[in-house]
Design a protein around this motif. Structure first.
Motif, mmCIF file in Angstrom:
data_model
loop_
_atom_site.group_PDB
_atom_site.id
_atom_site.type_symbol
_atom_site.label_atom_id
_atom_site.label_comp_id
_atom_site.label_asym_id
_atom_site.label_seq_id
_atom_site.Cartn_x
_atom_site.Cartn_y
_atom_site.Cartn_z
ATOM 1 N N ASN A 12 30.360 0.890 69.944
ATOM 2 C CA ASN A 12 29.191 -0.223 69.643
ATOM 3 C C ASN A 12 29.035 -1.012 70.494
ATOM 4 O O ASN A 12 27.672 -1.703 70.704
ATOM 5 C CB ASN A 12 29.610 -0.774 67.998
ATOM 6 C CG ASN A 12 28.760 -2.114 67.927
ATOM 7 O OD1 ASN A 12 27.757 -1.498 67.187
ATOM 8 N ND2 ASN A 12 29.478 -3.034 68.124
ATOM 9 N N PHE A 63 26.915 -5.898 64.552
ATOM 10 C CA PHE A 63 27.025 -4.696 63.546
ATOM 11 C C PHE A 63 28.334 -4.122 63.606
ATOM 12 O O PHE A 63 28.998 -3.749 62.617
ATOM 13 C CB PHE A 63 25.886 -3.912 64.117
ATOM 14 C CG PHE A 63 25.762 -2.431 63.303
ATOM 15 C CD1 PHE A 63 25.216 -2.643 62.011
ATOM 16 C CD2 PHE A 63 26.253 -1.242 64.139
ATOM 17 C CE1 PHE A 63 25.209 -1.242 61.637
ATOM 18 C CE2 PHE A 63 26.063 -0.088 63.375
ATOM 19 C CZ PHE A 63 25.599 -0.199 62.150
ATOM 20 N N CYS A 90 24.307 -0.571 58.024
ATOM 21 C CA CYS A 90 25.843 0.272 58.051
ATOM 22 C C CYS A 90 25.706 1.153 56.803
ATOM 23 O O CYS A 90 26.343 2.121 57.074
ATOM 24 C CB CYS A 90 26.579 -0.861 58.206
ATOM 25 S SG CYS A 90 28.277 -0.318 58.246
ATOM 26 N N THR A 149 30.721 -5.735 61.030
ATOM 27 C CA THR A 149 30.052 -5.123 59.715
ATOM 28 C C THR A 149 30.683 -3.697 59.490
ATOM 29 O O THR A 149 31.178 -3.478 58.357
ATOM 30 C CB THR A 149 28.451 -5.237 59.486
ATOM 31 O OG1 THR A 149 28.256 -6.439 59.761
ATOM 32 C CG2 THR A 149 27.981 -4.736 58.160
ATOM 33 N N VAL A 150 30.709 -3.065 60.621
ATOM 34 C CA VAL A 150 31.063 -1.459 60.337
ATOM 35 C C VAL A 150 32.428 -1.680 60.309
ATOM 36 O O VAL A 150 33.148 -0.946 59.105
ATOM 37 C CB VAL A 150 30.721 -0.549 61.689
ATOM 38 C CG1 VAL A 150 31.624 0.467 61.797
ATOM 39 C CG2 VAL A 150 29.405 -0.581 62.037
ATOM 40 N N PRO A 163 20.373 1.893 64.798
ATOM 41 C CA PRO A 163 20.641 1.083 63.591
ATOM 42 C C PRO A 163 19.479 0.222 63.100
ATOM 43 O O PRO A 163 19.616 -0.455 62.177
ATOM 44 C CB PRO A 163 21.824 0.099 63.893
ATOM 45 C CG PRO A 163 21.622 -0.227 65.421
ATOM 46 C CD PRO A 163 21.169 1.093 66.019
ATOM 47 N N CYS A 169 22.854 -6.484 58.898
ATOM 48 C CA CYS A 169 23.866 -5.288 59.420
ATOM 49 C C CYS A 169 24.554 -4.153 58.138
ATOM 50 O O CYS A 169 24.629 -3.226 58.426
ATOM 51 C CB CYS A 169 25.072 -5.950 60.152
ATOM 52 S SG CYS A 169 24.412 -6.751 61.682
#
Ligand code: NDP
Length: 257
Positions: A96, A18, A234, A21-22, A194, A230
């Motif tokens: 995260n 994740f 996101c 991806t963020v 998430p 993700c």
């Protein structure tokens, strides 16, 4: 599409899953010459991410460190200070990074203080000390928006058998950020859960979980195509950030919005 402004964005656990991806999605929403500090232990993965992000006009620094180490907050702050400039409009810290811990065993097996301390140090103390260090280094000032995100979980609210370390860590982190939101009214604090993501963490969860009915449920989620990408999760988090209407300190779950 530069709605987040010129940001200084610090993302822990950006090497994969994740967090990675963020970093990529956030990069699409910022002004040129924004600064990204990406943090994790895997240097090669971070450097690949840096190369991908550098295609946008961004300053990217990799901090290769184990966040449970005492020196980690200082290393991250040093990189952020070196790379940032006075025209930064928006500080965003994404806490995260996390680990599942040993989910194969039940609570009564955790007799080793060293084992429990190591987990909590890596997943709770590290997030508190990093957040505090970043907030001190970039204090409240006019023209600077500040936002701290904690990547949370349903496990912060609900107990799951054989997940004592993870549930304890997520609950502690969540409360930590709620206290922060109460203390710092100028700050935007978001606890974002998430959803069930198809990442390395989920592979561990569905193969190692000691509570067999829970393990099967996690495995069935994969088989039934119920895991969330993700990118999808996101996108919802970015919408929350852009709309900026949530109550600071709130726990917001992917499945509820
Ligand atoms: P992954 O296991 O796929 O990735 C975890 C990331 O954290 C990696 O980049 C890892 O990097 C980093 N990390 C872990 N420990 C440390 C450490 N000690 N020091 C530095 N970096 C560390 O997890 P996900 O992407 O799935 O999870 C992201 C977040 O989402 C976590 O907070 C997780 O609890 C939460 N979450 C995940 C769910 C899921 O279904 N996957 C469900 C609900 C919440 P490296 O190994 O390179 O250090």
């Amino acid at each position: 599409m530069e709605q987040l402004g010129r940001v200084l964005c610090i993302i822990t656990g950006a090497s994969r899953g994740f967090g990675r991806t963020v970093a990529k999605e956030m990069a699409r929403l910022v002004k040129p010459r924004s600064v990204f500090i990406v943090v994790a232990r895997s240097g090669d993965e971070l450097r690949t991410l840096k190369a991908e992000l550098a295609e946008s006009d961004l300053e990217v620094r990799c901090v290769v460190v184990d966040l449970s180490l005492t020196e980690a907050p200082e290393m991250v702050v040093r990189a952020a200070k070196e790379a940032s400039s006075p025209d930064i409009e928006h500080l965003i810290l994404v806490n995260n990074a996390a680990s599942l811990g040993d989910v194969s065993r039940f609570t009564k097996s955790f007799t080793s203080m060293a084992e429990v301390n190591a987990y909590l140090s890596s997943n709770v103390s590290s997030a508190l000390c990093l957040t505090a260090s970043v907030l001190q280094a970039f204090p409240e000032q006019s023209g600077l928006r500040r936002c701290v995100i904690n990547i949370s979980s349903l496990c912060a609210l609900k107990p799951f058998c054989s997940w004592v370390l993870y549930c304890t860590g997520k609950a502690a982190r969540e409360m930590m950020f709620k206290v922060l939101a109460e203390e710092e009214p100028d700050l935007r604090v978001l606890n974002y859960a998430p959803g069930q993501l198809d990442t390395d963490m989920h592979i561990l969860a569905r193969t190692q979980t000691g509570e067999l009915s829970f393990r099967k449920m996690l495995s069935d989620m994969l088989d039934n195509g119920q895991l969330v990408t993700c990118e999808t999760s996101c996108a919802k988090m970015m919408k929350l950030l852009l709309e900026d209407k949530y109550t600071s300190g709130d726990h917001i779950d992917f499945y509820d919005i």
